[in-house]
Design a protein around this motif. Structure first.
Motif, mmCIF file in Angstrom:
data_model
loop_
_atom_site.group_PDB
_atom_site.id
_atom_site.type_symbol
_atom_site.label_atom_id
_atom_site.label_comp_id
_atom_site.label_asym_id
_atom_site.label_seq_id
_atom_site.Cartn_x
_atom_site.Cartn_y
_atom_site.Cartn_z
ATOM 1 N N GLY A 1 -61.063 22.488 24.163
ATOM 2 C CA GLY A 1 -62.029 21.821 25.037
ATOM 3 C C GLY A 1 -61.438 21.473 26.390
ATOM 4 N N VAL A 2 -60.207 20.947 26.395
ATOM 5 C CA VAL A 2 -59.539 20.612 27.661
ATOM 6 C C VAL A 2 -59.322 21.860 28.501
ATOM 7 C CG1 VAL A 2 -57.390 19.735 28.665
ATOM 8 C CG2 VAL A 2 -58.444 18.535 26.749
ATOM 9 N N PHE A 3 -58.906 22.943 27.835
ATOM 10 C CA PHE A 3 -58.682 24.203 28.559
ATOM 11 C C PHE A 3 -59.968 24.697 29.212
ATOM 12 C CE2 PHE A 3 -58.765 28.837 28.671
ATOM 13 C CZ PHE A 3 -57.579 29.125 29.343
ATOM 14 N N MET A 4 -61.061 24.681 28.481
ATOM 15 C CA MET A 4 -62.339 25.152 29.011
ATOM 16 C C MET A 4 -62.785 24.317 30.207
ATOM 17 S SD MET A 4 -63.442 27.794 27.280
ATOM 18 C CE MET A 4 -63.528 28.593 25.673
ATOM 19 N N ILE A 5 -62.633 23.006 30.111
ATOM 20 C CA ILE A 5 -63.032 22.127 31.215
ATOM 21 C C ILE A 5 -62.202 22.407 32.457
ATOM 22 C CG2 ILE A 5 -63.101 19.727 31.984
ATOM 23 C CD1 ILE A 5 -63.768 18.952 29.087
ATOM 24 N N LEU A 6 -60.885 22.548 32.270
ATOM 25 C CA LEU A 6 -60.005 22.814 33.412
ATOM 26 C C LEU A 6 -60.307 24.168 34.046
ATOM 27 C CD1 LEU A 6 -56.569 21.489 32.065
ATOM 28 C CD2 LEU A 6 -58.107 20.403 33.715
ATOM 29 N N VAL A 7 -60.636 25.153 33.203
ATOM 30 C CA VAL A 7 -60.979 26.483 33.730
ATOM 31 C C VAL A 7 -62.233 26.418 34.596
ATOM 32 C CG1 VAL A 7 -61.895 28.738 33.043
ATOM 33 C CG2 VAL A 7 -59.843 27.858 31.969
ATOM 34 N N ALA B 1 -64.631 26.798 39.766
ATOM 35 C CA ALA B 1 -65.680 26.275 40.645
ATOM 36 C C ALA B 1 -65.116 25.916 42.013
ATOM 37 C CB ALA B 1 -66.335 25.048 40.006
ATOM 38 N N ILE B 2 -63.862 25.442 42.048
ATOM 39 C CA ILE B 2 -63.228 25.081 43.324
ATOM 40 C C ILE B 2 -62.695 26.326 44.035
ATOM 41 C CG2 ILE B 2 -61.307 23.817 44.383
ATOM 42 C CD1 ILE B 2 -61.596 21.742 42.156
ATOM 43 N N ALA B 3 -61.974 27.171 43.297
ATOM 44 C CA ALA B 3 -61.353 28.351 43.904
ATOM 45 C C ALA B 3 -62.368 29.422 44.280
ATOM 46 C CB ALA B 3 -60.311 28.938 42.956
ATOM 47 N N ARG C 1 -70.956 29.723 39.933
ATOM 48 C CA ARG C 1 -71.511 30.863 39.199
ATOM 49 C C ARG C 1 -70.396 31.651 38.510
ATOM 50 N NH1 ARG C 1 -73.843 29.961 43.814
ATOM 51 N NH2 ARG C 1 -76.104 29.672 43.966
ATOM 52 N N MET C 2 -69.284 31.815 39.201
ATOM 53 C CA MET C 2 -68.151 32.510 38.607
ATOM 54 C C MET C 2 -67.539 31.684 37.483
ATOM 55 S SD MET C 2 -66.269 34.276 41.871
ATOM 56 C CE MET C 2 -67.100 35.548 42.852
ATOM 57 N N ALA C 3 -67.547 30.363 37.641
ATOM 58 C CA ALA C 3 -67.033 29.491 36.583
ATOM 59 C C ALA C 3 -67.872 29.630 35.310
ATOM 60 C CB ALA C 3 -67.026 28.038 37.058
ATOM 61 N N ILE C 4 -69.199 29.671 35.468
ATOM 62 C CA ILE C 4 -70.090 29.836 34.312
ATOM 63 C C ILE C 4 -69.871 31.193 33.659
ATOM 64 C CG2 ILE C 4 -72.504 30.108 33.630
ATOM 65 C CD1 ILE C 4 -73.232 27.972 35.646
ATOM 66 N N ALA C 5 -69.761 32.244 34.469
ATOM 67 C CA ALA C 5 -69.559 33.593 33.936
ATOM 68 C C ALA C 5 -68.239 33.693 33.179
ATOM 69 C CB ALA C 5 -69.599 34.610 35.073
ATOM 70 N N SER D 1 -57.442 36.734 28.762
ATOM 71 C CA SER D 1 -58.831 37.021 29.096
ATOM 72 C C SER D 1 -59.170 36.508 30.491
ATOM 73 C CB SER D 1 -59.760 36.392 28.056
ATOM 74 O OG SER D 1 -61.111 36.557 28.430
ATOM 75 N N LEU D 2 -58.729 35.303 30.778
ATOM 76 C CA LEU D 2 -59.015 34.697 32.076
ATOM 77 C C LEU D 2 -58.319 35.438 33.207
ATOM 78 C CD1 LEU D 2 -60.536 32.314 33.339
ATOM 79 C CD2 LEU D 2 -58.432 30.988 33.158
ATOM 80 N N TYR D 3 -57.135 35.965 32.940
ATOM 81 C CA TYR D 3 -56.383 36.674 33.982
ATOM 82 C C TYR D 3 -57.162 37.874 34.503
ATOM 83 C CZ TYR D 3 -52.883 39.717 36.095
ATOM 84 O OH TYR D 3 -52.207 40.542 36.961
ATOM 85 N N ASP D 4 -57.646 38.715 33.586
ATOM 86 C CA ASP D 4 -58.414 39.899 34.006
ATOM 87 C C ASP D 4 -59.661 39.495 34.781
ATOM 88 O OD1 ASP D 4 -56.860 41.981 33.184
ATOM 89 O OD2 ASP D 4 -57.762 42.161 31.214
ATOM 90 N N THR D 5 -60.328 38.452 34.322
ATOM 91 C CA THR D 5 -61.550 38.004 34.979
ATOM 92 C C THR D 5 -61.275 37.521 36.398
ATOM 93 O OG1 THR D 5 -62.477 37.349 32.838
ATOM 94 C CG2 THR D 5 -63.503 36.427 34.802
ATOM 95 N N VAL D 6 -60.210 36.753 36.573
ATOM 96 C CA VAL D 6 -59.879 36.216 37.894
ATOM 97 C C VAL D 6 -59.485 37.333 38.859
ATOM 98 C CG1 VAL D 6 -58.205 34.792 39.144
ATOM 99 C CG2 VAL D 6 -59.273 33.916 37.077
#
Length: 359
Positions: free
Chosen positions: A145-151, A156-158, A162-166, A204-209
């Motif tokens: 949960g903490v990881f998801m919130i921080l992501v 959303a800031i960087a 919309r990208m944060a939701i995706a 997973s997050l790396y490829d997306t970013v």
């Protein structure tokens, strides 16, 4: 230059490409089908929880001539529960039996000593209570949960919300598929599995970013041009980073495949199975979701904006008008006119002032 490298360069320049965004309904449908299959598997078969989560006992025997299958039969007859038996490197056996309390564990230990023909005091017994597994599960959920919130906050800031939701949808997609595969295969869920699940989130997050960063650069000041729609630029971003994503995923999957198929399958190392399966499935699902789910979802959300919707409508109208005249429209005429105005305008002003001065 290698063929793959040449293809990557051509994809980056936009000379070739696949319409990922245009075919997004296919990928959405495929992901929904896989997700439904995973959920049904979880509902019907459930997860094979290890003793760390359901409680039980682990018996370690001395070196024995008894086969793994025979020892498993002995353990299941003595306990009345399913047993997992592994042969260790020194020839001893590690027997896991879930759902045992202290009294039942002593009885099973005595029965195993008779069946295996070894002294009872030579069999080491370790009892694991279900409360410990509950604590581990709660900590894992808290960490997730903490990881998801921080992501979500970071993206959303960087980038933008919309990208944060995706990205969040893609992460949930990857976790669901991985857990569903565990249910279908029947692998035991242990602490190693939890570690593997938390690890794949980063991959997973790396490829997306990577794709999002390219998309952010491509769509900068998008409303100041009339050549490409947002979806087209998103498609160029995916194609431009496609070979990089493939290379990164393959390089990451090769050692994990070694752990899974050689370490777990050939050598029979159970803990390697627990970690490597979650990593293998999660890495593959992460590469898929960053290309086929996350970016198309961003394009869908973005093109709901009034400005982006108006831009698309304007571009399509101009293309239709050009097609009616038998011409091809790529937006370069407007760019040329803008450039000419930027150069000719000031020069005309200078000439006017010069003539006034002479007059």
């Amino acid at each position: 230059m290698s063929k793959l490298g040449d293809l990557g360069a051509r994809l980056h320049r936009g000379e070739v490409g696949y319409d990922f965004i245009g075919n997004r309904k296919i990928w959405y449908g495929l992901s929904i089908l896989i997700t439904i299959t995973a959920i049904v598997a979880l509902a019907v078969r459930g997860l094979n929880m290890g003793i760390e989560f359901q409680g039980g006992a682990v018996f370690t025997t001395p070196k024995s001539e008894v086969s793994v299958s025979q020892a498993q039969e002995y353990a299941e007859e003595a306990s009345g529960h399913d047993a997992i038996v592994q042969q260790l490197g020194n020839g001893s056996l590690r027997i896991q039996v879930g759902g045992l309390d202290t009294e039942k564990s002593d009885q099973v230990r005595a029965e195993l000593a008779k069946d295996l023909n070894v002294p009872e005091d030579k069999i080491a017994a370790e009892l694991v209570g279900p409360s410990w597994g509950e604590q581990i599960a709660n900590k894992a959920w808290t960490g997730l949960g903490v990881f998801m919130i921080l992501v979500v906050i970071y993206l959303a800031i960087a980038f933008e919300w919309r990208m944060a939701i995706a990205a969040l949808v893609a992460l949930i997609h990857d976790l669901t598929i991985t857990v569903g595969i565990y249910s279908l295969v029947g692998f035991e869920v242990t602490v190693g599995t939890v570690i593997g699940l938390l690890t794949i989130l980063g991959y997973s997050l790396y490829d997306t970013v990577v794709v999002f960063d390219s998309l952010k650069e491509q769509t900068k000041d998008i409303t100041k041009q009339t050549r490409f729609t947002y979806s087209e630029l998103a498609n160029r971003s995916i194609n431009g980073t496609l070979v990089r994503s493939i290379n990164t995923t393959v390089v990451a999957l090769l050692p994990v495949a070694g752990l899974l198929f050689i370490g777990g399958g050939v050598l029979g190392a159970g803990m390697l199975n627990d970690i490597s399966l979650s990593l293998f499935v999660g890495l593959a699902a992460g590469a898929y979701s960053s290309i086929f789910i996350a970016t198309p979802l961003v394009a869908d959300l973005k093109e709901r904006e009034p400005a982006i919707k108006a831009l698309k409508k304007r571009i399509l109208a101009k293309r239709a008008s050009a097609a009616a005249k038998g011409e091809s429209y790529d937006g370069t005429d407007e760019l040329s006119e803008a450039a000419e105005a930027a150069v000719v305008g000031p020069r005309a002003g200078r000439r006017g002032r010069t003539q006034e001065h002479r007059g």
